[in-house]
Motif scaffolding. Structure first.
Motif, PDB file in Angstrom:
ATOM      1  N   GLU A 110      18.219 -24.750  -3.073  1.00  0.00           N
ATOM      2  CA  GLU A 110      17.807 -25.790  -4.025  1.00  0.00           C
ATOM      3  C   GLU A 110      18.998 -26.373  -4.758  1.00  0.00           C
ATOM      4  O   GLU A 110      19.097 -27.594  -4.930  1.00  0.00           O
ATOM      5  CB  GLU A 110      16.801 -25.219  -5.038  1.00  0.00           C
ATOM      6  CG  GLU A 110      15.381 -25.167  -4.533  1.00  0.00           C
ATOM      7  CD  GLU A 110      14.405 -24.785  -5.649  1.00  0.00           C
ATOM      8  OE1 GLU A 110      14.748 -24.945  -6.848  1.00  0.00           O
ATOM      9  OE2 GLU A 110      13.305 -24.319  -5.312  1.00  0.00           O
TER      10      GLU A 110
ATOM     11  N   GLY B  85      26.912 -25.319  -5.352  1.00  0.00           N
ATOM     12  CA  GLY B  85      25.639 -25.536  -6.023  1.00  0.00           C
ATOM     13  C   GLY B  85      25.732 -25.784  -7.509  1.00  0.00           C
ATOM     14  O   GLY B  85      24.746 -26.191  -8.134  1.00  0.00           O
TER      15      GLY B  85
ATOM     16  N   ARG C 138      24.758 -20.008  -1.940  1.00  0.00           N
ATOM     17  CA  ARG C 138      23.664 -19.068  -1.666  1.00  0.00           C
ATOM     18  C   ARG C 138      22.288 -19.627  -1.991  1.00  0.00           C
ATOM     19  O   ARG C 138      21.278 -19.079  -1.550  1.00  0.00           O
ATOM     20  CB  ARG C 138      23.893 -17.771  -2.457  1.00  0.00           C
ATOM     21  CG  ARG C 138      25.070 -16.969  -1.958  1.00  0.00           C
ATOM     22  CD  ARG C 138      25.210 -15.644  -2.661  1.00  0.00           C
ATOM     23  NE  ARG C 138      25.635 -15.803  -4.047  1.00  0.00           N
ATOM     24  CZ  ARG C 138      25.979 -14.787  -4.827  1.00  0.00           C
ATOM     25  NH1 ARG C 138      25.937 -13.553  -4.370  1.00  0.00           N
ATOM     26  NH2 ARG C 138      26.366 -14.998  -6.074  1.00  0.00           N
ATOM     27  N   ARG C 139      22.235 -20.724  -2.773  1.00  0.00           N
ATOM     28  CA  ARG C 139      20.944 -21.229  -3.248  1.00  0.00           C
ATOM     29  C   ARG C 139      20.675 -22.612  -2.657  1.00  0.00           C
ATOM     30  O   ARG C 139      21.350 -23.585  -2.993  1.00  0.00           O
ATOM     31  CB  ARG C 139      20.935 -21.292  -4.767  1.00  0.00           C
ATOM     32  CG  ARG C 139      21.089 -19.927  -5.436  1.00  0.00           C
ATOM     33  CD  ARG C 139      21.230 -20.050  -6.951  1.00  0.00           C
ATOM     34  NE  ARG C 139      22.453 -20.754  -7.319  1.00  0.00           N
ATOM     35  CZ  ARG C 139      22.536 -21.684  -8.264  1.00  0.00           C
ATOM     36  NH1 ARG C 139      21.451 -22.032  -8.946  1.00  0.00           N
ATOM     37  NH2 ARG C 139      23.689 -22.264  -8.547  1.00  0.00           N
TER      38      ARG C 139
ATOM     39  N   ASP D 268      26.200 -16.691   2.095  1.00  0.00           N
ATOM     40  CA  ASP D 268      26.844 -15.775   1.145  1.00  0.00           C
ATOM     41  C   ASP D 268      28.225 -15.482   1.700  1.00  0.00           C
ATOM     42  O   ASP D 268      28.365 -14.760   2.693  1.00  0.00           O
ATOM     43  CB  ASP D 268      26.019 -14.497   1.017  1.00  0.00           C
ATOM     44  CG  ASP D 268      26.646 -13.471   0.076  1.00  0.00           C
ATOM     45  OD1 ASP D 268      27.782 -13.698  -0.398  1.00  0.00           O
ATOM     46  OD2 ASP D 268      26.009 -12.435  -0.173  1.00  0.00           O
TER      47      ASP D 268
ATOM     48  N   VAL E  63      23.398 -22.813   3.708  1.00  0.00           N
ATOM     49  CA  VAL E  63      23.236 -21.620   2.871  1.00  0.00           C
ATOM     50  C   VAL E  63      24.036 -20.474   3.477  1.00  0.00           C
ATOM     51  O   VAL E  63      23.900 -20.154   4.662  1.00  0.00           O
ATOM     52  CB  VAL E  63      21.748 -21.235   2.750  1.00  0.00           C
ATOM     53  CG1 VAL E  63      21.591 -19.922   1.985  1.00  0.00           C
ATOM     54  CG2 VAL E  63      20.968 -22.351   2.050  1.00  0.00           C
TER      55      VAL E  63
END
Length: 238
Positions: free
Chosen positions: A41, A15, A38-39, A60, A58
């Motif tokens: 967007e 990201g 994790r994000r 983690d 997405v």
């Protein structure tokens, strides 16, 4: 015109920073690129920069169950390279200031995540004679007060993890490379107790510099393995 590639690279921390630069580098060569972070967007922004060969997921990577879900989604389609760019640090990082909670959080992302990924994708990497690239740090070679206790510990461990893959898996055609940069101008700098100035950041390595090192490591002929790359700014930044 670039010939579309049938090869797939999975990039964590995609990201922003080095992960984003690596994604753009491989997408430009028409690899299929799996963007992990994790994000949602931020991953979508990278996908738009990389073009039509990018897909997002997405995850983690410090959560083993989530990594297993990632593998269930993508390992069956074939993975030729796994590039671990996800990394974190904390602001209180000295022995006097760091908490046990922060210590474990840093190790979860910087060390345990790459272990989980190597473990679940190893069958796919064996099948493709693939490459694992771990974005390490020169703080994983020489301990650094500036980098802090959790980060140094995680990066020394990551160097050992990389060597362990080569010790056991190179006979099966899997290569592992540890790339240890000096200071890089990425958003992680904002987590330093005193973030560096724009002038100092301009003298640092840029994310694209590290992406070129990743490209080199992955695209070497299969008979060749560079186990470690140390890359530093030509001008001192501290």
């Amino acid at each position: 015109m670039t010939t579309p590639s049938s090869q797939t690279v999975l990039i964590t921390g995609a990201g922003s920073g080095v992960g984003r630069a690596v994604a753009i580098r491989f997408a430009a060569a028409s690899w299929n690129v799996v963007l992990v972070g994790r994000r949602a967007e931020a991953l979508q922004e990278t996908a738009e920069l990389g073009g039509g060969n990018c897909v997002t997921h997405v995850c983690d990577i410090g959560d083993e169950a989530q990594v297993q879900g990632l593998a269930a989604t993508f390992s069956s389609v074939g993975v030729d390279a796994v590039v671990n760019c996800a990394g974190t640090n904390v602001s209180p990082r000295s022995w006097a200031g760091v908490s046990s909670e922060d210590y474990h959080a840093v190790l979860a992302t910087n060390l345990h995540g790459p272990f989980y990924l190597a473990k679940v994708f190893m069958p796919a990497l064996r099948a493709s004679l693939g490459t694992v690239v771990n974005i390490n740090s020169d703080a994983g070679i020489i301990g650094s007060e500036k980098a802090g206790v959790p980060y140094v510990t995680s990066k020394f461990g990551l160097r050992g993890l990389t060597q362990s893959i080569n010790a056991e898996e190179r006979r099966h055609g899997v290569r592992a490379v540890s790339i240890s940069p000096g200071d890089i101008n990425t958003p992680l700098l904002d987590r330093r107790p005193v973030p560096p100035s724009a002038e100092i950041r301009a003298k640092m390595l840029q994310a694209e510099d590290v992406a070129e090192a990743v490209w080199f490591a992955v695209t070497l002929p299969g008979r060749a393995l560079v186990e470690e790359i140390v890359i530093r700014p030509t001008e001192a930044t501290t």
